[in-house]
Design a protein around this motif. Structure first.
Motif, mmCIF file in Angstrom:
data_model
loop_
_atom_site.group_PDB
_atom_site.id
_atom_site.type_symbol
_atom_site.label_atom_id
_atom_site.label_comp_id
_atom_site.label_asym_id
_atom_site.label_seq_id
_atom_site.Cartn_x
_atom_site.Cartn_y
_atom_site.Cartn_z
ATOM 1 N N GLY A 6 -68.401 18.454 -38.978
ATOM 2 C CA GLY A 6 -67.001 18.410 -38.576
ATOM 3 C C GLY A 6 -66.179 19.639 -38.903
ATOM 4 O O GLY A 6 -64.959 19.629 -38.736
ATOM 5 N N PHE A 7 -66.805 20.710 -39.373
ATOM 6 C CA PHE A 7 -66.029 21.922 -39.682
ATOM 7 C C PHE A 7 -66.930 23.154 -39.597
ATOM 8 O O PHE A 7 -68.150 23.060 -39.738
ATOM 9 C CB PHE A 7 -65.431 21.839 -41.090
ATOM 10 C CG PHE A 7 -66.465 21.864 -42.180
ATOM 11 C CD1 PHE A 7 -66.887 23.062 -42.734
ATOM 12 C CD2 PHE A 7 -67.052 20.691 -42.645
ATOM 13 C CE1 PHE A 7 -67.852 23.101 -43.733
ATOM 14 C CE2 PHE A 7 -68.022 20.721 -43.640
ATOM 15 C CZ PHE A 7 -68.416 21.926 -44.187
ATOM 16 N N VAL A 8 -66.287 24.311 -39.363
ATOM 17 C CA VAL A 8 -66.966 25.609 -39.382
ATOM 18 C C VAL A 8 -66.102 26.553 -40.212
ATOM 19 O O VAL A 8 -64.919 26.735 -39.915
ATOM 20 C CB VAL A 8 -67.164 26.184 -37.967
ATOM 21 C CG1 VAL A 8 -67.778 27.581 -38.044
ATOM 22 C CG2 VAL A 8 -68.042 25.267 -37.132
ATOM 23 N N ALA A 9 -66.683 27.135 -41.246
ATOM 24 C CA ALA A 9 -65.947 28.027 -42.139
ATOM 25 C C ALA A 9 -66.267 29.486 -41.790
ATOM 26 O O ALA A 9 -67.390 29.945 -41.992
ATOM 27 C CB ALA A 9 -66.292 27.738 -43.595
ATOM 28 N N LEU A 10 -65.272 30.191 -41.258
ATOM 29 C CA LEU A 10 -65.420 31.606 -40.933
ATOM 30 C C LEU A 10 -64.633 32.443 -41.943
ATOM 31 O O LEU A 10 -63.858 31.916 -42.741
ATOM 32 C CB LEU A 10 -64.907 31.878 -39.511
ATOM 33 C CG LEU A 10 -65.529 31.074 -38.372
ATOM 34 C CD1 LEU A 10 -64.864 31.452 -37.050
ATOM 35 C CD2 LEU A 10 -67.028 31.302 -38.290
ATOM 36 N N GLN A 11 -64.824 33.755 -41.877
ATOM 37 C CA GLN A 11 -64.053 34.685 -42.690
ATOM 38 C C GLN A 11 -63.548 35.805 -41.778
ATOM 39 O O GLN A 11 -64.334 36.431 -41.060
ATOM 40 C CB GLN A 11 -64.909 35.292 -43.804
ATOM 41 C CG GLN A 11 -65.329 34.328 -44.890
ATOM 42 C CD GLN A 11 -64.215 34.090 -45.908
ATOM 43 O OE1 GLN A 11 -63.321 34.917 -46.081
ATOM 44 N NE2 GLN A 11 -64.268 32.948 -46.579
ATOM 45 N N VAL A 12 -62.243 36.024 -41.797
ATOM 46 C CA VAL A 12 -61.662 37.178 -41.109
ATOM 47 C C VAL A 12 -61.515 38.282 -42.146
ATOM 48 O O VAL A 12 -60.865 38.087 -43.177
ATOM 49 C CB VAL A 12 -60.298 36.849 -40.485
ATOM 50 C CG1 VAL A 12 -59.691 38.094 -39.833
ATOM 51 C CG2 VAL A 12 -60.441 35.736 -39.452
ATOM 52 N N LYS A 13 -62.124 39.429 -41.886
ATOM 53 C CA LYS A 13 -62.138 40.495 -42.888
ATOM 54 C C LYS A 13 -61.494 41.770 -42.352
ATOM 55 O O LYS A 13 -61.562 42.061 -41.155
ATOM 56 C CB LYS A 13 -63.572 40.766 -43.349
ATOM 57 C CG LYS A 13 -64.195 39.547 -44.037
ATOM 58 C CD LYS A 13 -65.504 39.858 -44.707
ATOM 59 C CE LYS A 13 -66.032 38.644 -45.460
ATOM 60 N NZ LYS A 13 -67.281 38.915 -46.184
ATOM 61 N N VAL A 14 -60.879 42.501 -43.273
ATOM 62 C CA VAL A 14 -60.237 43.777 -42.953
ATOM 63 C C VAL A 14 -60.784 44.832 -43.905
ATOM 64 O O VAL A 14 -60.784 44.638 -45.124
ATOM 65 C CB VAL A 14 -58.704 43.700 -43.096
ATOM 66 C CG1 VAL A 14 -58.073 45.035 -42.712
ATOM 67 C CG2 VAL A 14 -58.126 42.562 -42.252
ATOM 68 N N ASP A 15 -61.259 45.922 -43.337
ATOM 69 C CA ASP A 15 -61.771 47.036 -44.134
ATOM 70 C C ASP A 15 -61.006 48.288 -43.723
ATOM 71 O O ASP A 15 -60.930 48.608 -42.526
ATOM 72 C CB ASP A 15 -63.275 47.217 -43.889
ATOM 73 C CG ASP A 15 -63.862 48.285 -44.797
ATOM 74 O OD1 ASP A 15 -64.198 47.960 -45.945
ATOM 75 O OD2 ASP A 15 -63.959 49.442 -44.346
#
Length: 211
Positions: free
Chosen positions: A148-157
């Motif tokens: 029931g969920f998807v864990a993503l990460q938005v990253k900035v470099d």
């Protein structure tokens, strides 16, 4: 006094003048560096705060074997908490990861100056077609959808500089990581292909920032 003695005295005088000039220049550089250091330490700039405000899928995520295609628009906000220090964002690359693997290509944001206590908002579109991923990544995403969920990460470099008056610091490395929890209503597919549908961003989140 002989001609040789005069020449020797002239060379000695010239060396003394050059030595004094070099000493003065070195002293000037040290004074400027010391003043800059004192100003920097006195103001002690705080690192900017980042927030992930939204993540909207522009089309369903397709998981192949072993690849992944995705397209999403993210809305990132940054706030400069300093009252006397500006921030120069010299380079910012934004991308999305899943299980520590990039699933979109990096998108470069335009250079930006952020004034005292200012807020800046970016809304880049991040996309990738058939990005190679490990087999366990595709399996893990299918399992997350089932849960029931998807864990993503938005990253900035990127790289930033501090600005105090007319003084600009050297370049510092900036790394930002923003958790993006998506609720999954379901997925469909057959064989090695799997399409994730109805993924919705749960809520705005704060990001970890390293400078």
């Amino acid at each position: 006094m002989s001609k040789g003695e005069k020449h020797h005295r002239h060379e000695h005088h010239l060396r003394r003048c050059c030595g004094c000039l070099a000493s003065c220049l070195l002293a000037l550089v040290l004074v400027v560096a010391f003043v800059a250091l004192v100003v920097y330490l006195a103001l002690r700039p705080s690192k900017p705060s980042f927030y992930l405000q939204d993540l909207q899928l522009r089309r369903p995520i397709t998981v192949g074997d072993p690849s992944l295609s995705a397209s999403a628009q993210v809305t990132l906000a940054s706030r400069n908490p300093n009252g006397r220090v500006g921030v120069h964002y010299k380079r910012l690359d934004v991308f999305v990861t899943y299980r520590d693997q990039p699933i979109t290509a990096p998108v470069s944001l335009p250079p930006q100056y952020q004034g005292h206590r200012d807020v800046t908002v970016w809304s880049p579109v991040l996309a990738a077609e058939a990005v190679p991923v490990a087999a366990y990544v595709a399996d893990a995403m299918k399992q997350d959808v089932a849960a029931g969920f998807v864990a993503l990460q938005v990253k900035v470099d990127g790289r930033i500089k501090w600005k105090v008056g007319s003084w600009v610091s050297g370049s510092y490395h900036l790394f930002v990581s923003c958790p993006a929890m998506l609720s999954a209503a379901g997925g469909f597919g057959s064989g090695s292909n799997f399409t994730l549908s109805a993924l919705k961003f749960a809520q705005p989140t704060g990001c970890s920032v390293e400078v």
